[in-house]
Design an enzyme around this catalytic site. Structure first.
Site, PDB file in Angstrom:
ATOM      1  N   GLU A 199      36.638  45.194  48.111  1.00 23.53           N
ATOM      2  CA  GLU A 199      36.976  46.654  47.332  1.00 23.53           C
ATOM      3  C   GLU A 199      36.140  47.511  47.639  1.00 23.53           C
ATOM      4  OE1 GLU A 199      37.921  46.529  43.378  1.00 23.53           O
ATOM      5  OE2 GLU A 199      39.008  48.587  43.395  1.00 23.53           O
ATOM      6  N   ARG A 252      31.086  34.354  40.953  1.00 23.60           N
ATOM      7  CA  ARG A 252      31.972  34.278  39.641  1.00 23.60           C
ATOM      8  C   ARG A 252      32.931  33.344  40.249  1.00 23.60           C
ATOM      9  NH1 ARG A 252      33.728  40.113  39.429  1.00 23.60           N
ATOM     10  NH2 ARG A 252      32.239  40.656  41.168  1.00 23.60           N
TER      11      ARG A 252
HETATM   12  O1  LIG Z   1      39.863  40.440  46.839  1.00 27.88           O
HETATM   13  P1  LIG Z   1      38.673  40.757  47.080  1.00 27.88           P
HETATM   14  O2  LIG Z   1      38.869  42.276  47.354  1.00 27.88           O
HETATM   15  O3  LIG Z   1      37.908  39.936  48.369  1.00 27.88           O
HETATM   16  O4  LIG Z   1      37.593  40.841  45.715  1.00 27.88           O
HETATM   17  C1  LIG Z   1      37.511  39.964  45.059  1.00 27.88           C
HETATM   18  C2  LIG Z   1      36.037  39.264  45.034  1.00 27.88           C
HETATM   19  O5  LIG Z   1      35.121  40.257  44.740  1.00 27.88           O
HETATM   20  C3  LIG Z   1      34.178  39.664  43.614  1.00 27.88           C
HETATM   21  O6  LIG Z   1      33.237  38.955  44.140  1.00 27.88           O
HETATM   22  P2  LIG Z   1      31.841  39.759  44.785  1.00 27.88           P
HETATM   23  O7  LIG Z   1      32.045  39.700  46.384  1.00 27.88           O
HETATM   24  O8  LIG Z   1      31.823  41.103  43.980  1.00 27.88           O
HETATM   25  O9  LIG Z   1      30.906  38.721  44.487  1.00 27.88           O
HETATM   26  P3  LIG Z   1      30.146  37.982  42.993  1.00 27.88           P
HETATM   27  O10 LIG Z   1      31.326  37.078  42.663  1.00 27.88           O
HETATM   28  O11 LIG Z   1      29.072  37.408  43.609  1.00 27.88           O
HETATM   29  O12 LIG Z   1      30.066  39.261  42.084  1.00 27.88           O
HETATM   30  C4  LIG Z   1      35.237  38.603  42.916  1.00 27.88           C
HETATM   31  O13 LIG Z   1      34.516  37.756  42.272  1.00 27.88           O
HETATM   32  C5  LIG Z   1      36.045  38.074  44.024  1.00 27.88           C
HETATM   33  O14 LIG Z   1      35.333  36.995  44.599  1.00 27.88           O
HETATM   34  N1  LIG Z   2      37.430  45.930  40.210  1.00 30.28           N
HETATM   35  C1  LIG Z   2      36.718  44.920  40.397  1.00 30.28           C
HETATM   36  N2  LIG Z   2      36.124  44.337  39.157  1.00 30.28           N
HETATM   37  C2  LIG Z   2      35.350  43.292  39.162  1.00 30.28           C
HETATM   38  N3  LIG Z   2      35.422  42.608  40.428  1.00 30.28           N
HETATM   39  C3  LIG Z   2      35.831  42.995  41.417  1.00 30.28           C
HETATM   40  N4  LIG Z   2      35.871  42.574  42.668  1.00 30.28           N
HETATM   41  C4  LIG Z   2      36.563  43.368  43.422  1.00 30.28           C
HETATM   42  N5  LIG Z   2      36.795  44.458  42.807  1.00 30.28           N
HETATM   43  C5  LIG Z   2      36.590  44.154  41.544  1.00 30.28           C
END
Ligand SMILES: O=P(O)(O)OC[C@H]1O[C@H](OP(=O)(O)OP(=O)(O)O)[C@H](O)[C@@H]1O
Ligand SMILES: Nc1ncnc2[nH]cnc12
Length: 172
Positions: A95, A58
């Site tokens: 998370e 993302r």
């Molecule tokens: O602050 P944090 O606890 O590290 O969480 C935030 C991250 O989690 C999500 O990515 P995710 O790893 O789910 O990957 P994606 O973007 O591929 O969905 C979001 O896009 C952030 O990069």
């Molecule tokens: N609650 C949440 N919603 C969407 N993206 C996330 N990445 C980590 N926590 C998330």
């Protein structure tokens, strides 16, 4: 514009207890997507940014648009095994679950100023890893930009000493 009203919240995704902030409803709305990018760009103006870096996946959506608007390059920070050149890597907790990120060793020249852009700050694990990877290349992280901040997870406390900007905040 109220950007929060454009974000869809889906409970219990990807697992029970997680209140998932879905940005696809914002990015499909041209005006909301443009305002998001413009507000991040406005916060970065005057900071002499050389590159934008963004974590897969993302972080690519917003990061590439911000880089284009600023007229600077975009550096992808990817999940393991995706980058073809020599990489540095860093493992971290999320998370939900844990993950690992990689950057090309020759992606950023020493001393360059980099802003990190991602959709969401939760625990701060992802952005801390991106900071560590960029600093390990000898570059300087000058700003951290997010569309969303989950304030209750206190991610800011893991990344003290950096300029942090978030556009939409949640307390659950
Ligand atoms: O602050 P944090 O606890 O590290 O969480 C935030 C991250 O989690 C999500 O990515 P995710 O790893 O789910 O990957 P994606 O973007 O591929 O969905 C979001 O896009 C952030 O990069
Ligand atoms: N609650 C949440 N919603 C969407 N993206 C996330 N990445 C980590 N926590 C998330």
């Amino acid at each position: 514009m109220d950007l929060k009203s454009k974000i869809r919240v889906i409970e219990d995704f990807p697992e029970k207890g997680i209140s998932f902030k879905d940005i696809t409803t914002l990015t499909k709305d041209g005006e909301a997507f443009k305002e998001t990018v413009d507000r991040i760009v406005a916060d970065l103006k005057g900071r002499n940014i050389d590159y934008i870096a963004g974590p897969e996946a993302r972080g690519f959506l917003l990061g590439a648009a911000v880089a284009y608007a600023l007229g600077v390059g975009f550096i992808p920070v990817r999940k393991p095994g995706k980058l073809p050149g020599e990489t540095a890597s860093y493992e971290y907790e999320l998370e939900y679950g844990n993950s690992k990120l990689e950057i090309h060793l020759d992606a950023i020249e020493k001393g360059k100023k980099v802003a990190i852009v991602d959709d969401l700050l939760a625990t701060g694990g992802t952005v801390s890893s991106v900071v560590k990877l960029i600093e390990s290349l000898g570059a300087e992280v000058v700003a951290l930009e997010f569309l969303i901040e989950l304030e209750f997870l206190k991610g800011r406390e893991n990344i003290e000493g950096y300029h942090i900007n978030s556009l939409v905040k949640y307390d659950r």
